[in-house]
Each structure stands twice: as C-alpha cells, then as structure tokens.
Write a protein that holds these residues in place. Structure first.
Motif, PDB file in Angstrom:
ATOM      1  N   TYR A  26       4.048 -14.630 -12.378  1.00  0.00           N
ATOM      2  CA  TYR A  26       3.023 -13.907 -13.130  1.00  0.00           C
ATOM      3  C   TYR A  26       2.200 -13.011 -12.196  1.00  0.00           C
ATOM      4  N   ALA A  27       1.451 -12.075 -12.772  1.00  0.00           N
ATOM      5  CA  ALA A  27       0.532 -11.222 -12.022  1.00  0.00           C
ATOM      6  C   ALA A  27      -0.845 -11.880 -11.966  1.00  0.00           C
ATOM      7  N   ARG A  28      -1.659 -11.426 -11.020  1.00  0.00           N
ATOM      8  CA  ARG A  28      -2.980 -12.037 -10.835  1.00  0.00           C
ATOM      9  C   ARG A  28      -3.855 -11.880 -12.082  1.00  0.00           C
ATOM     10  N   GLU A  29      -3.760 -10.747 -12.756  1.00  0.00           N
ATOM     11  CA  GLU A  29      -4.596 -10.538 -13.945  1.00  0.00           C
ATOM     12  C   GLU A  29      -4.202 -11.455 -15.101  1.00  0.00           C
ATOM     13  N   ASP A  30      -2.995 -12.038 -15.036  1.00  0.00           N
ATOM     14  CA  ASP A  30      -2.604 -12.999 -16.074  1.00  0.00           C
ATOM     15  C   ASP A  30      -3.388 -14.304 -15.955  1.00  0.00           C
ATOM     16  N   PHE A  31      -3.939 -14.565 -14.759  1.00  0.00           N
ATOM     17  CA  PHE A  31      -4.650 -15.828 -14.527  1.00  0.00           C
ATOM     18  C   PHE A  31      -6.169 -15.663 -14.536  1.00  0.00           C
ATOM     19  N   ILE A  32      -6.683 -14.607 -13.872  1.00  0.00           N
ATOM     20  CA  ILE A  32      -8.131 -14.464 -13.696  1.00  0.00           C
ATOM     21  C   ILE A  32      -8.815 -14.385 -15.063  1.00  0.00           C
ATOM     22  N   GLY A  33      -9.765 -15.299 -15.267  1.00  0.00           N
ATOM     23  CA  GLY A  33     -10.507 -15.346 -16.527  1.00  0.00           C
ATOM     24  C   GLY A  33      -9.807 -16.114 -17.625  1.00  0.00           C
ATOM     25  N   HIS A  34      -8.654 -16.673 -17.332  1.00  0.00           N
ATOM     26  CA  HIS A  34      -7.892 -17.408 -18.346  1.00  0.00           C
ATOM     27  C   HIS A  34      -7.591 -18.816 -17.845  1.00  0.00           C
ATOM     28  N   GLY A  35      -7.366 -19.726 -18.796  1.00  0.00           N
ATOM     29  CA  GLY A  35      -6.903 -21.054 -18.449  1.00  0.00           C
ATOM     30  C   GLY A  35      -5.427 -21.024 -18.076  1.00  0.00           C
ATOM     31  N   LEU A  36      -4.960 -22.104 -17.432  1.00  0.00           N
ATOM     32  CA  LEU A  36      -3.581 -22.165 -16.972  1.00  0.00           C
ATOM     33  C   LEU A  36      -2.676 -22.932 -17.937  1.00  0.00           C
ATOM     34  N   GLN A  37      -3.176 -23.223 -19.141  1.00  0.00           N
ATOM     35  CA  GLN A  37      -2.397 -24.031 -20.069  1.00  0.00           C
ATOM     36  C   GLN A  37      -1.105 -23.342 -20.500  1.00  0.00           C
ATOM     37  N   PHE A  38      -1.071 -22.006 -20.435  1.00  0.00           N
ATOM     38  CA  PHE A  38       0.123 -21.298 -20.900  1.00  0.00           C
ATOM     39  C   PHE A  38       1.341 -21.576 -20.021  1.00  0.00           C
ATOM     40  N   LEU A  39       1.126 -22.139 -18.819  1.00  0.00           N
ATOM     41  CA  LEU A  39       2.262 -22.452 -17.951  1.00  0.00           C
ATOM     42  C   LEU A  39       3.133 -23.565 -18.535  1.00  0.00           C
ATOM     43  N   GLN A  40       2.562 -24.388 -19.434  1.00  0.00           N
ATOM     44  CA  GLN A  40       3.348 -25.454 -20.062  1.00  0.00           C
ATOM     45  C   GLN A  40       4.010 -24.992 -21.363  1.00  0.00           C
ATOM     46  N   ARG A  41       3.663 -23.811 -21.831  1.00  0.00           N
ATOM     47  CA  ARG A  41       4.198 -23.295 -23.098  1.00  0.00           C
ATOM     48  C   ARG A  41       3.969 -24.334 -24.192  1.00  0.00           C
ATOM     49  N   THR A  42       5.057 -24.867 -24.774  1.00  0.00           N
ATOM     50  CA  THR A  42       4.895 -25.884 -25.836  1.00  0.00           C
ATOM     51  C   THR A  42       5.103 -27.296 -25.315  1.00  0.00           C
ATOM     52  N   ASP A  43       5.344 -27.419 -24.012  1.00  0.00           N
ATOM     53  CA  ASP A  43       5.653 -28.733 -23.416  1.00  0.00           C
ATOM     54  C   ASP A  43       4.347 -29.402 -22.970  1.00  0.00           C
ATOM     55  N   HIS A  44       3.525 -29.814 -23.934  1.00  0.00           N
ATOM     56  CA  HIS A  44       2.200 -30.367 -23.611  1.00  0.00           C
ATOM     57  C   HIS A  44       2.160 -31.893 -23.635  1.00  0.00           C
ATOM     58  N   ASP A  45       3.226 -32.536 -24.056  1.00  0.00           N
ATOM     59  CA  ASP A  45       3.245 -34.003 -24.128  1.00  0.00           C
ATOM     60  C   ASP A  45       3.830 -34.542 -22.821  1.00  0.00           C
ATOM     61  N   GLN A  46       2.953 -34.598 -21.779  1.00  0.00           N
ATOM     62  CA  GLN A  46       3.391 -35.052 -20.462  1.00  0.00           C
ATOM     63  C   GLN A  46       2.352 -36.019 -19.902  1.00  0.00           C
ATOM     64  N   PRO A  47       2.782 -37.115 -19.251  1.00  0.00           N
ATOM     65  CA  PRO A  47       1.814 -38.033 -18.619  1.00  0.00           C
ATOM     66  C   PRO A  47       0.966 -37.333 -17.564  1.00  0.00           C
ATOM     67  N   GLY A  48       1.576 -36.385 -16.827  1.00  0.00           N
ATOM     68  CA  GLY A  48       0.809 -35.672 -15.799  1.00  0.00           C
ATOM     69  C   GLY A  48      -0.318 -34.848 -16.384  1.00  0.00           C
ATOM     70  N   LEU A  49      -0.079 -34.228 -17.535  1.00  0.00           N
ATOM     71  CA  LEU A  49      -1.141 -33.449 -18.174  1.00  0.00           C
ATOM     72  C   LEU A  49      -2.255 -34.343 -18.678  1.00  0.00           C
ATOM     73  N   ASP A  50      -1.910 -35.526 -19.168  1.00  0.00           N
ATOM     74  CA  ASP A  50      -2.951 -36.472 -19.601  1.00  0.00           C
ATOM     75  C   ASP A  50      -3.840 -36.866 -18.425  1.00  0.00           C
ATOM     76  N   GLU A  51      -3.228 -37.115 -17.265  1.00  0.00           N
ATOM     77  CA  GLU A  51      -4.002 -37.461 -16.075  1.00  0.00           C
ATOM     78  C   GLU A  51      -4.856 -36.274 -15.621  1.00  0.00           C
ATOM     79  N   LEU A  52      -4.318 -35.055 -15.738  1.00  0.00           N
ATOM     80  CA  LEU A  52      -5.079 -33.863 -15.367  1.00  0.00           C
ATOM     81  C   LEU A  52      -6.311 -33.706 -16.252  1.00  0.00           C
ATOM     82  N   ARG A  53      -6.153 -33.914 -17.543  1.00  0.00           N
ATOM     83  CA  ARG A  53      -7.307 -33.789 -18.453  1.00  0.00           C
ATOM     84  C   ARG A  53      -8.368 -34.828 -18.131  1.00  0.00           C
ATOM     85  N   ARG A  54      -7.942 -36.071 -17.840  1.00  0.00           N
ATOM     86  CA  ARG A  54      -8.919 -37.123 -17.498  1.00  0.00           C
ATOM     87  C   ARG A  54      -9.658 -36.781 -16.206  1.00  0.00           C
ATOM     88  N   ALA A  55      -8.931 -36.285 -15.210  1.00  0.00           N
ATOM     89  CA  ALA A  55      -9.565 -35.950 -13.928  1.00  0.00           C
ATOM     90  C   ALA A  55     -10.591 -34.834 -14.100  1.00  0.00           C
TER      91      ALA A  55
END
Length: 720
Positions: A387-416
């Motif tokens: 991706y380009a830098r402007e795709d990230f600045i000012g935006h969240g990084l959730q789009f990197l998972q696309r529709t794959d949001h059911d992951q144990p690692g993401l649950d731990e990330l949200r808790r942290a």
C-alpha cells in the motif's frame, strides 16, 4: 539685591513651573503604579517652591512671614510621600489602604502645629525672621529642639526607602531596573544638595540652598518621567521583555546604522559601543545575510552557520522593515536566534527516520482511540503490504484483514488496545494485491508527560516463511516422534520374535551336549560350543538394540555423581590390574545427571580399551578439563589404535574393528555412548595419537556441574 537672590528667584520660578507641570502629568497618569504618592510628593515640592516665591515677592514683612510658615505644609511630608512611593514601586500596595500608614504623618503634623503655635520660638527656633534684601524677602532662621526630629525622621524614611530601592534594583532587570534606579536618584540628588548645604555647612555665595534643592528635584523627576518612563509600565515592560528574550533584537535605521540592541544580541557585537555605528562594523557575523535582502521591503527569513570553538553553530535571522508611512522606510528590525539545538534535533529526527526506514521490521504509530488511526508508517511496512503511505495515514489498519476478522490474534490485539498494555500476537493479513501473509505484531503504549497513553507504537513483520517453516517443523517432529515410537515397538517386537527361536536353538544345543556327549567327537563338540557362543552373542545384540531404543524414552534421573568414584568402581570391575595400568591424570568433577547413563559411557569406553589392548603391559589414561561452557573428558589407551578412515564408522550400530568372534563385541557400545552424550548436548569423537593407541573424547555442558544451572536436555528422558 545680590546676584544670588536674583538667581534663586529665577531658579525657583522655573522649578515651580516644572513641578506644577509634573503634578498635572502625575494626575493624568494616576492609574499607573505609584502615580498617586508621586503626584502628592511633587505637589508638596511645588507648594514649597510656590511659598518661597510668594515669600520673596511679598509686599511687606507680615505676608513674607506668613508664606515662610506656610511652606512647612509642603516640605515636612515630602519624605513620607517619597517613602510611600518607594513602597508602592517595590511591590507593597499601599495607596488603596491609606489608613494603615496614617501614623507616618504624625511627626509632620506635630511639626506644623508647633510652627504655627505661639511656642514655636521655645521649641523650634532660636531666632526666625524675614529680611528685606533689595526686591526680595529672605528668611533668616536658627533652629533648636524639635527642629532636629523632623530632620532625622526624614533621613530615616529616606534610608529605609534607599534600602528597598537597592534591593529592587538587584532583583529586577531591563526597563523595570532602570525605573528603580531613577527612583533612587530622584531622592539621592536632593539629599546630596541638602547634605552639602546644611550638614557640611558649605558656603556658596552665588547660590542658595532651597532653590537649588527644588531645582535638582524638578530636573531629576522630569528626567525620570520623560527619559525613563517612570510612571509607564508598558515601555518598561517592553524593554524588560526585549532584554530577557532569547532572541537577539537589533534595530537599524535606513542608513543601516544601529539604533538599539537588546542584551541577547550584544554577544554578537564586535564593538563595545554600538549605537549609531554601521551594522557591518558592529555585527559582521550576519551582515552578509542583511546585504542579500537590502533592496527588499518585505519580511524575509534565513539561516547562517558559523564555526565557534571548532563546533558548528546555527542561527536563524529574520528581517522586518519598519515604515514611517506607506512606502517610506524608516529602518529595519533584525532578529537573530540560535537554532543549533533545533538543528541537532532535526538531524536526530532525520537519522531516526532513516533508521526506521532501514529497519527490517515495519513500524506503525497509531493514535489511542476511535479506529486507532495511523500517524506514522515506515517504508518497510509499505513494502510488506504494497500500500501507499496515504492509504494508512489518518486511517485504521483494520482493512488489512479484509473480511478475515475472526482470529485469536485480533481478539488479543483488541484487548491489549483496550487495556493499554504491551502485547505480542500473530494475525493473518492481506497485501494490496490480495495475497496472504502472516503478520507478527509487537505493540507498546506511549505515554505523555501526564502519564496518559496517547499513542501506540507497533513493529510488524512478515513472518510467513517462519510460520511455514514452523508448520513443516511440527510435521517433521511428529514424523520423528512416530518413527521413534515405531522404532521402539519394532525393537520390542524383534526382541520378542528373535528370543523365542534363540531359546529353542539354545535348548537343542544343550540337549545334544547332554544326550550325545559320548557320541560326539572333538570336532562335533567344537561346533556345539561355536553354536552356543553365537546364540549368546545374538542375545547380547538383542539386548543392545533394546537399550539403544530405550535411551531418550525412559524417565529422566538427576543424581549427584562423583565421577572419580564412578571410574574407580568401573576400573575395579573390568580392568585386569595385572596387565593394564589405569592413570587418572586430572581432578574429576561432580556432575548432576543420570548415574546409570554416565556409567554406561565410561564403562563402554574403558571396556573398549581393555578389549583392544594388544600389549602385555597396557595403559589407560583418564582425565577432564574445563573449557569455557563445557567439560571435556578423555579415555586414552596404548592399544591397537583405530585407522583414520574408521573413526566415524565405529559409532554406527553393529560396527566393529575386528571379527566379532575375536573380541566378542556386539558393535552397540559406542553407538550407545554417542546417543547418551548427544542427548545431553555434548559431542564425542576419537583420534589416533602419533604415539599409537586411541583417544576417545567427549564433552558435557559445564552447567551439569552446577545444580542451579542445569541445561535443558535434547529430548525426554535424557541424562539431565
């Protein structure tokens, strides 16, 4: 009429007019600090001068004497009002609370009551009269008694005021310091005149005391008001601010002559006296910068560098024109500020930027809250994701998972993030082209000066290859574990299946010996003995295979083993002392490990030395040496030795140097030694010394000699 009288009258007239003007000015500025007591002080001084003028120009002696008495109303409270002005100027707010200071006027009031009473000649004057000299009436008086009291009282108040002013001069700066100094001089000059005339009794025939004193007071106060802005806070504040700024300020006229310089700019000056001098002589350091913008009438900024004490120093310079009216240049204001610290900080930031972009790990800084928008992304992370830098600045990084949001690692990330704590996790992410990669994320909170978490800094790495390797390794470990289990099962099955026919062969051989001993000739008996020996050797080989398979799978033991005592026992059991000498060359350590396995190591090595001893008087040498993080042990003999091409093969199962019938060897001893040593993080090898024989050496971790630092074994059931 004398010249002194004429000069006194003229001086009094001018001084009184000036003092009246100062009273009006003070009344106009009555809202400023210390303006009311100043106005009252100058009003008393003007009233004193006016009374003297009226006295000198009175039509007769009665009126002259009246004005001579009336002037005490002006001069007796002078010191009090000056003291109140000092208090107000040095931070004591007194004018809004006059009742607190009424007692200061007691002595002036008493003095005036005495002067206007019938007892004045008894308590105040020895003699008091007015004498006509030409056009003027001159007062002639001799004092006594109470007259000393107001004089001393005035000097006490002045003395206290001087102390307060000197303290104010020392603790203030800039324009406020100059105002305090002028306040000090406003009293010092008249007091000096009074001391010269009265206390020192000096005789100046051409001038008189009181007119001179009033003139001095008028001149000093005028200078203080006009030259020092005594009653103006803003000019003093401006001057103070300029002198305390960390920015050098230089004002130049349109001919480039220096008009004023603040304290910060003075170290740049090449001359001590700067006012009115050309700027290229006063400030050669930055005159070249000014020259570049000499014809420009807008605001300009620049930077310049100088070498100071072998160090690069940087300054920012800003030039602003000053206009009298539109299009009419009056001069310029030059502001210079050292920016060496800022330059170094900028260089450090650029260095950090380059270091971050050179890092093999992606770095992202996000703001705490909301969708956790990114505020910084390094180049490595852009390369990882595509991706380009402007795709990230000012935006969240959730789009990197696309529709794959059911992951144990993401649950731990949200808790942290929610708990604002550090964390390490692994998630699946997708590049811009849609390809999957495994993203290992380290997250840490960043707190501000108040201890509040404002940002999170994360390092993110593409660990897809590592994840694939770990998956492959897990499969390999599983296959190895399965192979070990199959090997163990195979060893037990083979031992069971082989032992049954061996027992049959052994039984038949013994039956033949028992039943047909008298019928067998010598050759038959020899064959029967050979058969029994082969059966026994086969039994030993089966036991060796079982022992080899058992190593690494049996229960871990930790014993305190005195290696010297262990070797002494082995030597006593298997070494024939009549033909082989055993030498212990060095002290031997105490190890914490499985005593049975360690005995197997030394017993097999010593037994090999005994089996392959080809001399009538042999020698076995045993020793150990600490080498860094290891203990190195050796067992050396002077037997037949080992050919160099056989040093690796002898550690393989069922391999021997000579015929098994000659040495009764199963070929399992050295493989057992190798397996035991390697399972305990050691190495084993053999060399052939030039003098003959063989030298078996092996290492074990030095931590085995320290019960508090036992190493981790290579597998379950190792020696440790």
């Amino acid at each position: 009429m004398t010249l002194a009288d004429t000069l006194s009258f003229l001086t009094l007239s001018a001084s009184t007019i000036i003092l009246v003007a100062l009273v009006l000015y003070g009344w106009h500025r009555r809202g400023e600090i210390a303006a009311p007591p100043f106005t009252a002080e100058i009003a008393c001084t003007a009233f004193w001068g006016l009374c003297l003028l009226m006295q000198m120009s009175s039509p007769d002696e009665t009126w002259a004497f009246f004005w001579a008495r009336l002037r005490f109303l002006g001069n007796t409270p002078l010191a009090v009002f000056y003291f109140l002005r000092v208090l107000e100027s040095t931070g004591y707010s007194i004018w809004n609370r006059p009742r607190r200071y009424w007692f200061l006027f007691i002595i002036p009031v008493i003095t005036n009551l005495i002067v206007w009473s019938d007892r004045s000649f008894d308590w105040f004057f020895v003699s008091w009269s007015v004498v006509r000299q030409g056009l003027f009436y001159i007062e002639v008086a001799a004092y006594q008694g109470w007259a000393v009291v107001p004089l001393l009282y005035s000097y006490v108040l002045l003395g206290i005021g001087f102390v307060l002013i000197i303290r104010e001069i020392r603790r203030t700066q800039g324009g406020f310091q100059r105002q305090a100094l002028l306040l000090f001089l406003a009293a010092l000059v008249p007091v000096t005149v009074h001391v010269l005339f009265y206390l020192l009794d000096l005789d100046f025939s051409f001038i008189r005391q009181t007119p001179t004193l009033l003139a001095a007071s008028a001149l000093v106060n005028t200078w203080a008001l006009l030259g020092g802005s005594l009653l103006h806070v803003i000019p003093a504040a401006h001057s103070t601010i300029l002198d305390t700024l960390n920015v050098g300020v230089v004002v130049i006229d349109k001919q480039d002559r220096v008009i004023s310089v603040n304290t910060t700019a003075r170290p740049f000056a090449a001359l001590k006296s700067v006012k009115g001098k050309p700027i290229d002589q006063v400030f050669p350091a930055f005159v070249s910068t000014i020259d570049r913008y000499r014809t420009r009438y807008d605001e300009v900024s620049d930077e310049f560098m100088q070498q100071v004490d072998n160090e690069r120093r940087y300054w920012a310079i800003q030039i602003r024109p000053v206009f009298r009216s539109p299009g009419r240049l009056a001069g310029r204001v030059v502001m210079v500020q050292e920016i060496t610290g800022r330059k170094r900080t900028e260089e450090q930031l650029r260095l950090l930027e380059r270091a971050a972009n050179s890092s093999p790990a992606g770095m992202v800084i996000v703001t705490n809250g909301g969708v956790y928008p990114a505020i910084y992304v390094n180049d490595t992370f852009l390369d990882i994701t595509g991706y380009a830098r402007e795709d990230f600045i000012g935006h969240g990084l959730q789009f990197l998972q696309r529709t794959d949001h059911d992951q144990p690692g993401l649950d731990e990330l949200r808790r942290a993030l929610r708990e604002e704590r550090p964390a390490k996790l692994l998630v699946r992410a997708y590049r811009k082209d849609g390809s999957l990669f495994w993203n290992e994320i380290w997250i840490a909170p960043v707190v501000n000066a108040a201890g509040k978490v404002e940002h999170f800094i994360t390092t993110q790495m593409d660990v897809s290859e590592r994840v694939a390797a770990e998956a492959q390794e897990a499969k390999l470990i599983e296959r190895i574990a399965m192979a070990n289990r199959e090997l163990k099962d195979f060893a037990y099955v083979i031992s069971h299946d082989l032992r049954a026919p061996l027992r049959g062969v052994n039984s038949i051989a013994h039956w033949l010996v028992d039943e047909y001993a008298d019928k067998l000739d010598a050759e038959g008996k020899e064959l029967i003995d050979l058969l029994l020996g082969r059966v026994q050797r086969m039994e030993q080989m089966i036991n060796g295979v079982l022992e080899y398979a058992r190593i690494g799978h049996d229960q871990t033991m930790r014993d305190e083993v005195d290696v010297r005592a262990l070797i002494d026992q082995i030597v006593q059991d298997i070494v024939p002392a009549d033909r082989i000498q055993t030498v212990i060359e060095t002290p031997l350590p105490t190890l914490y490990m499985d005593a049975v396995r360690l005995r197997q190591v030394f017993q097999n090595l010593i037994d090999n030395a005994v089996k392959y001893m080809d001399k009538p008087q042999g020698e076995i040498r045993i020793g150990a040496q600490r080498q860094g993080a290891e203990w190195r042990f050796w067992v050396r003999d002077n037997g037949v030795g080992i050919p160099p091409n056989q040093t690796e093969r002898i550690f393989q199962m069922f391999q021997t140097l000579s015929s098994p019938d000659q040495t009764e060897s199963t070929g399992m001893g050295l493989p057992l030694v190798k397996r035991i040593v390697e399972l305990n993080n050691g190495r084993v090898w053999v060399t052939a010394p030039p003098e003959g024989g063989s030298s078996f050496e092996f290492t074990l971790p030095a931590a085995l000699a320290d019960p508090g630092r036992l190493p981790v074994p290579r597998g379950t059931g190792s020696l440790v």
